[in-house]
Design an enzyme around this catalytic site. Structure first.
Site, PDB file in Angstrom:
ATOM      1  N   ASP A  84      46.451  49.565  16.176  1.00 45.32           N
ATOM      2  CA  ASP A  84      45.457  48.752  15.486  1.00 45.32           C
ATOM      3  C   ASP A  84      44.080  49.291  15.818  1.00 45.32           C
ATOM      4  O   ASP A  84      43.820  49.677  16.952  1.00 45.32           O
ATOM      5  CB  ASP A  84      45.560  47.295  15.949  1.00 45.32           C
ATOM      6  CG  ASP A  84      46.656  46.568  15.204  1.00 45.32           C
ATOM      7  OD1 ASP A  84      46.836  46.860  14.012  1.00 45.32           O
ATOM      8  OD2 ASP A  84      47.349  45.737  15.820  1.00 45.32           O
ATOM      9  N   ASP A 132      20.139  35.018  19.402  1.00 49.17           N
ATOM     10  CA  ASP A 132      21.436  35.375  18.804  1.00 49.17           C
ATOM     11  C   ASP A 132      22.463  35.624  19.909  1.00 49.17           C
ATOM     12  O   ASP A 132      22.370  36.614  20.631  1.00 49.17           O
ATOM     13  CB  ASP A 132      21.243  36.624  17.929  1.00 49.17           C
ATOM     14  CG  ASP A 132      22.498  36.969  17.173  1.00 49.17           C
ATOM     15  OD1 ASP A 132      23.553  36.369  17.460  1.00 49.17           O
ATOM     16  OD2 ASP A 132      22.418  37.848  16.288  1.00 49.17           O
ATOM     17  N   GLU A 176      27.153  41.026  18.473  1.00 48.00           N
ATOM     18  CA  GLU A 176      26.267  41.947  17.753  1.00 48.00           C
ATOM     19  C   GLU A 176      24.828  41.776  18.238  1.00 48.00           C
ATOM     20  O   GLU A 176      24.131  42.756  18.509  1.00 48.00           O
ATOM     21  CB  GLU A 176      26.330  41.692  16.234  1.00 48.00           C
ATOM     22  CG  GLU A 176      27.597  42.166  15.565  1.00 48.00           C
ATOM     23  CD  GLU A 176      28.715  41.139  15.624  1.00 48.00           C
ATOM     24  OE1 GLU A 176      28.539  40.098  16.302  1.00 48.00           O
ATOM     25  OE2 GLU A 176      29.768  41.373  15.014  1.00 48.00           O
ATOM     26  N   ALA A 236      26.085  31.105   6.512  1.00 42.47           N
ATOM     27  CA  ALA A 236      26.817  31.930   5.554  1.00 42.47           C
ATOM     28  C   ALA A 236      26.067  31.982   4.226  1.00 42.47           C
ATOM     29  O   ALA A 236      26.221  32.930   3.464  1.00 42.47           O
ATOM     30  CB  ALA A 236      28.215  31.363   5.347  1.00 42.47           C
ATOM     31  N   GLN A 237      25.251  30.954   3.959  1.00 39.17           N
ATOM     32  CA  GLN A 237      24.529  30.944   2.694  1.00 39.17           C
ATOM     33  C   GLN A 237      23.355  31.931   2.725  1.00 39.17           C
ATOM     34  O   GLN A 237      23.205  32.770   1.850  1.00 39.17           O
ATOM     35  CB  GLN A 237      23.992  29.531   2.382  1.00 39.17           C
ATOM     36  CG  GLN A 237      25.032  28.583   1.803  1.00 39.17           C
ATOM     37  CD  GLN A 237      25.958  28.085   2.901  1.00 39.17           C
ATOM     38  OE1 GLN A 237      25.520  27.799   4.020  1.00 39.17           O
ATOM     39  NE2 GLN A 237      27.255  28.017   2.596  1.00 39.17           N
ATOM     40  N   SER A 274      19.037  35.413  10.069  1.00 37.23           N
ATOM     41  CA  SER A 274      18.714  34.621  11.243  1.00 37.23           C
ATOM     42  C   SER A 274      17.407  35.136  11.809  1.00 37.23           C
ATOM     43  O   SER A 274      16.899  36.181  11.359  1.00 37.23           O
ATOM     44  CB  SER A 274      19.822  34.732  12.292  1.00 37.23           C
ATOM     45  OG  SER A 274      19.882  36.051  12.769  1.00 37.23           O
ATOM     46  N   LYS A 312      16.160  38.911  10.809  1.00 37.97           N
ATOM     47  CA  LYS A 312      17.091  40.022  10.544  1.00 37.97           C
ATOM     48  C   LYS A 312      18.246  39.450   9.738  1.00 37.97           C
ATOM     49  O   LYS A 312      18.521  38.239   9.790  1.00 37.97           O
ATOM     50  CB  LYS A 312      17.582  40.664  11.843  1.00 37.97           C
ATOM     51  CG  LYS A 312      18.616  39.871  12.620  1.00 37.97           C
ATOM     52  CD  LYS A 312      19.239  40.762  13.684  1.00 37.97           C
ATOM     53  CE  LYS A 312      20.497  40.140  14.279  1.00 37.97           C
ATOM     54  NZ  LYS A 312      20.204  39.026  15.225  1.00 37.97           N
ATOM     55  N   ASP A 358      50.665  41.498  17.925  1.00 38.75           N
ATOM     56  CA  ASP A 358      50.666  40.207  18.585  1.00 38.75           C
ATOM     57  C   ASP A 358      50.960  39.046  17.642  1.00 38.75           C
ATOM     58  O   ASP A 358      51.517  38.050  18.042  1.00 38.75           O
ATOM     59  CB  ASP A 358      49.333  39.973  19.311  1.00 38.75           C
ATOM     60  CG  ASP A 358      48.133  40.177  18.397  1.00 38.75           C
ATOM     61  OD1 ASP A 358      48.344  40.443  17.199  1.00 38.75           O
ATOM     62  OD2 ASP A 358      47.002  40.074  18.887  1.00 38.75           O
ATOM     63  N   ASP A 389      53.223  40.263  12.562  1.00 43.00           N
ATOM     64  CA  ASP A 389      53.575  41.588  13.093  1.00 43.00           C
ATOM     65  C   ASP A 389      55.056  41.676  13.431  1.00 43.00           C
ATOM     66  O   ASP A 389      55.592  42.761  13.640  1.00 43.00           O
ATOM     67  CB  ASP A 389      52.796  41.884  14.383  1.00 43.00           C
ATOM     68  CG  ASP A 389      51.375  42.335  14.092  1.00 43.00           C
ATOM     69  OD1 ASP A 389      51.153  42.852  12.982  1.00 43.00           O
ATOM     70  OD2 ASP A 389      50.515  42.165  14.960  1.00 43.00           O
TER      71      ASP A 389
END
Lengths: 689, 565
Positions: free
Chosen positions: A318, A355, A359, A389-390, A394, A405, A525, A529
């Site tokens: 993976d 944040d 990331e 999400a809209q 942020s 960003k 896992d 699978d």
């Protein structure tokens, strides 16, 4: 994780249990067990050593008879003694290997306490339960496990969420989350609920839980000979018959001109010729191989699976978590014209202060590393703009300005402008390379972009190169689109990839490879699978995975680290190499033993045959005794190698064969010449012969 | 040793290499049914036997067909030998063979051994020679080649049951390979002076006035197939040392080539069948390596001469010429001795009994190593493949994979069967020799005392069990004891190997053919060639070392001291 390419499976690391190769208590216990194992009913499973034992008894009886009759008996007794030691050293080797497993089993057994289960009477009422001994639970029972409870048996979480300490099984004491549904629903008997509660449906009958199986595996109690071991056993039995014929017929052939050699001498010749070295070490090698896996925190359901691991041609890995670190990380700042990289970096840092995502953290870390920008503490009065999400944006409003960003298109649209051509080109390049671009703005002005990348773990390319030299193709499996997948595959250096992979794709890929005559290994896992894990020749399931995955695979990784598939393959290979090397060594030894014993036996009939005594051994008696002693001592001398395994170097098969043939083939021819001569000299010095 | 001697050896071996290439490819084509120039004749056989040549056979059907045809051949030959006295084509009025001798002779020719406890010119009628022995010379050779083809096919394809059709293999090999070659060689031998005649023996008056019987017969064509089919049974008692069986160095060259030609070519046929000619060359190299090494030792030993002769004043430059034909000399005798024992042929052009101890050791060892260097037609190849499986099994582990050969995994079943096949030779050679060494009824037949006598005994059973058929000499073999025990050794040496080999073919054929990678170790490299040679020496040879130490090795060391027995 550390994934240095110079890893050798023999050197266990990151292990939670283990210890020195041979520790005092294990050796003491093994000495006792070695004697118990002399029971012929046990030894008959090992034809070479069984024959040695029968011969030892015979020579012992003859020595005793000679002593009783007042004849010379010392030589016969000496031979008998060393023949017995040969048998004992062989049983000792097996006992040591088993002892090491037993020590581990003990620590597991401590975890398997007699837990009391809270058996639920009704599915909808957690308050109604009866105490019930864990050993009386049946498959399908529902039990409640609350903070402080031991989970009584293996099962599937059907309700609730809890943090569970699985140190009893994995050795890792940091609690893990177990919850109903999804891929983290399997719980293991003997593990401890640390907080909250869960309702568990029992999936294992008493005595066959994961922990039980683990204990019997590491103890070697349920150990069955693997197919390759059986084949090798047959070869060794065949060679034993060869030499039985050769030695037995000597009685007649030597009578042609002179007296046939004495029984003790023939016994010595027989035992030195039959492959006692590998015969004595064979089961120790097998047990130690399993043991190495266990120390490496991988449990194989059978030795067959370990052998299959050595044969694997294709590795399905993976992408996320195995090849890449799993989280996208900042890897560059690209300014628009008129702005410096540092400006972009500073803006990126300030916009990310609040944040908490990986990331976001990686942006701060990258800015500090690359530009020495220390992130300030979140100032009082700062207004955090959370990601949604809209908006897909942020940021942070500070007294000195508003920092934002977000996704390039979303941010640029919110600023009400166009993406500058230079930035557009950079953004496209990042996307093509499999990365994610983020735009950065200050006070409504676009400053540039942040490049987020799927970071390939360090050292992976070297690992894959090594695998390629071993003849193993690596295939990356990812849900990413083809473009992204291709870019990461190229960077990581894998041979092939499956993009936008569904569980069906994996299964189809495995079937196709198998149809071409290749053996496939994979790690997995999730419940989805399971079919692929079952189809693969080696299926490494993650301990954190679902019960379905754990049942489908033939190995379970207690650390839940799919990268270990590579080491599992190496351990499998190492096991086979050790067997082959010691077999070759054992057979090659015979040449020197002939030169020691044949002239000694026949020198009475043909004094001229003394010319074959190239080692210049002192007397016929010392020559025969030296060969027998060497033959016994070499078993003990090789026990550490059998337990540790021959070092495996990931080079091509041809190079590996050349190397091992040189060491164990030619070495096997040369070593006994030296060894027998040294023992002969010592015997003379001691005045024994 | 002389340069001329080595040039002669190189010429013959070079010829073998040169002809092996086309012959190997041609035999593969015959095996695949691509050669059809005698199709009408072929169809005639199939029609007569009710055989569908395209119908594949599993291992059982194939093996049973082979055993049945061999059993019929045995009974027929036994009957002919017993009844030859009353059958036609018997100008010398030779009587029927005794039951012991006929059993021994029939087994001997059916098993491709051609051990001869009789002398051709006094013990056989022309009918027995032509319809009995010559027929078996063809059939036993085709049988061996057919079995080798069946085993080769098992390695070629993945997961199959079908090993080919035994009857088709038998007919095609006989018709397209053995008959044309034998016809050609027979004509060349006639041209070289070997008789092919049905006339009675000639009574000649010698210069001294005495009478001499000069035996004749239909020899040339039988000699041709005896060499090509690695049979080796001489038309005349002293075999290819006799001037009528092998008159000149040129016929010697042809015959020596014929001994080695097909066994070596079959190694390459194997390469063609598994579609990887390099595999064939690897086996070829191992075989040739042993032959060259063997010749070098024998040549050196014989050229060195017998120390006792030299002490008695014989010119050391001539080497040991005792028992050798002057027209062939030391070099060609050494080459022949190694070729005939390496190839399971058994014909001789010199007396092995008269070789120096080391010169006699090598031919004996060539047989004991399993008759795979290059071995009999077919039997050499399948025997070699058994060793390959064992070599791959031991060493293959050392590359960290469960062993495989040509993509076929080698597991417990193959190892068991391979060990069973390899066990036959030591069991019968050493077993019978040890009993014979202490049994008065056997020791009475042995000519010499001391280690040389033991060599004579050991060689007889080695030759029988190895299906070689050559005689060391110095042994009166036509006794009930030797006829029976050597007969048994020949039977088990042939079928005791064939049955496990065919079971191996079945097991191998059924396995899927795995793809090769750089993780599989290559089986065509010099490394593998060396490895295979080592395994043959160790698994094939080690168990004979004590016996050889008591025989030729002891004799060699004793001879150096000047002692005799």
């Amino acid at each position: 994780m550390d994934s240095s390419p110079a890893f050798h499976p023999g050197e266990a690391r990151r292990t939670t249990r283990g210890g020195a190769l041979l520790s005092g208590p294990i050796v003491r216990r093994a000495m006792l067990d070695a004697v118990v194992k002399l029971d012929p009913r046990h030894l008959v499973r090992n034809p070479v050593i069984f024959v040695t034992e029968v011969v030892s008894i015979l020579v012992t009886v003859l020595a005793v008879r000679a002593a009783a009759l007042g004849e010379a008996w010392a030589f016969q007794a000496g031979i008998a003694l060393w023949l017995w030691l040969t048998v004992l050293f062989a049983t000792f080797a097996e006992a040591v290997a088993e002892g090491r497993g037993r020590a581990q089993a003990e620590s597991l057994r401590r975890a398997r306490t007699e837990a009391q289960a809270k058996l639920l009477l009704r599915t909808d009422d957690r308050a109604l339960w009866l105490p019930r001994a864990a050993t009386e639970l049946r498959v399908g029972d529902l039990v409640l496990a609350e903070a402080g409870d031991l989970i009584p048996s293996d099962g599937e979480v059907v309700e609730g969420i809890a943090s569970v300490n699985e140190a009893a099984v994995t050795g890792e004491s940091a609690p893990v989350i177990r919850e109903s549904g999804g891929d983290r629903s399997a719980v293991t008997g003997g593990t401890l609920v640390v907080s909250d509660w869960i309702v568990v449906r029992i999936t294992a009958a008493p005595g066959s839980t994961f922990l039980d199986r683990m204990i019997s595996l590491v103890e070697g109690a349920s150990r069955q000979k693997t197919p390759n071991e059986i084949a090798l056993d047959i070869l060794l039995a065949g060679m034993t018959i060869f030499f039985l014929i050769a030695v037995a017929t000597l009685v007649g052939l030597a009578s042609w001109n002179g007296q046939p050699p004495s029984v003790a001498v023939l016994a010595a010749l027989l035992v030195t010729l039959i492959p006692t070295t590998i015969g004595g070490l064979l089961s120790a090698i097998g047990i130690a191989g399993m043991d190495r896996l266990v120390r490496f925190n991988v449990l194989a359901t059978s030795g067959r699976a370990v052998e299959a691991a050595g044969d694997v041609d294709v590795l399905l890995l993976d992408k996320t978590g195995t090849i890449t670190l799993g989280n996208r990380q900042a890897a560059g700042f690209i300014p628009v014209p008129g702005v410096t990289e540092r400006d972009v970096a500073e803006a990126a840092v300030l916009s990310s202060l609040a944040d908490e995502t990986p990331e976001g953290r990686s942006i701060l870390a990258f800015a500090r590393e690359r530009y020495g920008i220390e992130a300030p503490a979140l100032p009082e009065g700062a207004r955090v703009i959370p990601f949604t999400a809209q908006t897909r944006i942020s940021g942070l409003d500070l007294p000195q300005g508003g920092y934002r960003k977000g996704a390039v298109d979303a941010l640029v649209r919110s600023l009400g402008g166009e993406v500058p051509a230079e930035l557009r080109a950079a953004v496209d390049r990042i996307a093509r390379a499999g990365g994610t671009p983020l735009a950065v703005a200050k006070d409504g002005r676009l400053l540039g972009a942040i490049e987020l990348k799927d970071i390939v773990k360090t050292g992976m390319r070297a690992r894959f190169d090594a695998l390629r030299r071993m003849g193993i193709r690596t295939v990356m499996v990812t849900g990413d689109n083809r473009l992204t997948a291709a870019a990461i595959a190229a960077e990581a250096g894998v041979d092939d990839f499956i993009a936008e992979a569904t569980p069906e794709d994996k299964l189809a890929y495995i079937r196709k490879a198998q149809a071409e005559g290749r053996l496939v290994a994979m790690a997995g896992d999730g419940t989805n699978d399971a079919p692929a894990l079952a189809q693969a020749d080696v299926g490494l399931a993650m301990q954190t995975g679902t019960q379905a995955a754990r049942e489908a695979g033939n190995m379970v990784d207690l650390d839940s680290d799919p990268t270990k598939l590579i080491e599992v393959v190496e351990i499998g290979k190492q096991l086979l190499i050790t067997r082959g090397a010691l077999t070759t060594f054992s057979i090659a030894n015979d040449v020197a033993k002939y030169f020691a014993i044949l002239p000694a036996i026949f020198v009475a009939s043909y004094p001229e045959l003394g010319a074959l005594n190239v080692m210049g051994l002192a007397s016929p008696e010392s020559a025969i005794l030296s060969a027998v002693i060497f033959n016994a001592l070499i078993i003990v001398a090789l026990v550490p190698l059998a337990l540790r395994g021959v070092r495996y170097v990931p080079v091509g098969a041809a190079a590996l064969l050349r190397r091992n043939l040189l060491i164990y083939g030619l070495g096997g021819v040369a070593a006994p010449f030296l060894g027998i001569k040294i023992i002969d000299v010592i015997l003379v010095l001691l005045g024994i012969a | 040793m002389t340069a001329i001697g080595w040039a002669q050896i190189a010429l013959i071996l070079g010829l073998v290499v040169a002809t092996a290439v086309p012959l190997g490819r041609y035999t593969a084509a015959v095996a695949a049914g691509h050669v059809t120039f005698l199709a009408p004749v072929e169809r005639l056989f199939y029609a007569a036997g009710g055989v569908d040549p395209a119908r594949g056979m599993g291992w059982k059907a194939y093996t049973l067909a082979m055993l049945a045809s061999n059993a019929v051949g045995f009974l027929l030959l036994y009957a002919i030998l017993r009844l030859q006295g009353v059958l036609p084509l018997n100008p010398e009025g030779v009587g029927g063979q005794s039951a012991w001798l006929a059993f021994n002779t029939a087994v001997s020719f059916v098993t491709n051994t051609n051990w001869q406890a009789y002398s051709g010119e006094s013990g056989l009628s022309y009918l027995s020679q032509m319809t009995g022995l010559t027929v078996q010379n063809f059939i036993s050779a085709s049988t061996g080649i057919a079995l080798a083809l069946a085993l080769s096919r098992a390695f070629a394809a993945g997961a199959v049951k079908d090993l080919g059709n035994y009857w088709a293999d038998l007919v095609r090999i006989t018709l397209y390979l053995l008959l044309p070659l034998a016809l050609l060689l027979g004509l060349l031998l006639v041209a070289g002076g070997v008789p092919q005649s049905l006339s009675p023996y000639i009574q000649a008056t010698t210069l001294e006035g005495g009478t001499q019987t000069i035996p004749l017969g239909p020899a040339a064509f039988q000699v041709a197939i005896k060499q090509l089919g690695t049979n080796g049974g001489g038309f005349f008692g002293v075999n290819s040392a006799y001037p009528f069986e092998n008159p000149t160095p040129w016929t010697n060259l042809l015959q020596c080539w014929a001994i080695l030609a097909i066994p070596f070519a079959l190694a390459l046929t194997f390469g063609h069948i598994v579609r990887d000619i390099r595999q064939g060359w690897a086996l070829f190299a191992v075989m040739m390596g042993f032959v060259v090494a063997g010749v070098a030792i024998v040549y050196a030993a014989e050229a060195g001469g017998n120390p006792l002769h030299i002490a008695a004043g014989v010119d050391p430059a001539t080497g040991n010429m005792e028992g050798k034909e002057v027209r062939f000399g030391v070099a060609l005798s050494a080459l022949w001795a190694v070729a005939t024992t390496g190839a399971s042929n058994g014909s001789v052009n010199a007396m092995h009994d008269s070789f120096t101890p080391l010169g006699g050791l090598v031919p004996m060892l060539m047989i004991q190593l399993g008759e795979v260097l290059p071995g009999g037609v077919g039997s050499g190849l399948y025997g070699m493949l058994v060793f390959v499986l064992l070599a791959v099994f031991v060493a293959g582990l050392m590359v960290g994979r469960t062993p495989e050969y040509l993509g076929k995994k080698v597991g417990a079943k193959e190892v068991k069967l391979a060990m069973l096949a390899v066990l036959i030779l030591p069991a019968f050679i050493l077993g019978f020799s040890a009993v014979a060494a202490v049994l008065p009824v056997a020791t009475a037949s042995v000519q010499d005392a001391g280690p040389h006598g033991l060599s004579e005994l050991l060689y007889a059973y080695t030759s029988g069990a190895g299906n070689n058929g050559s005689a060391f000499g110095g042994l009166t073999a036509d006794t009930p004891w030797f006829n029976t025990t050597i007969g048994l050794a020949m039977l088990f040496g042939r079928y005791g190997v064939i049955v496990p080999v065919m079971a191996i073919a079945r097991a191998i054929a059924a396995k899927p053919k795995l793809a090769a990678s750089s993780g599989t170790f290559p089986t065509h490299t010099p490394l593998f060639i060396g490895l295979l040679a080592g395994v043959i020496l160790i698994l094939g040879g080690l168990q004979f070392m004590p016996a050889l130490a008591l025989g030729p090795v002891a004799e060699h060391l004793v001879l150096a001291t000047g002692k005799t027995f």
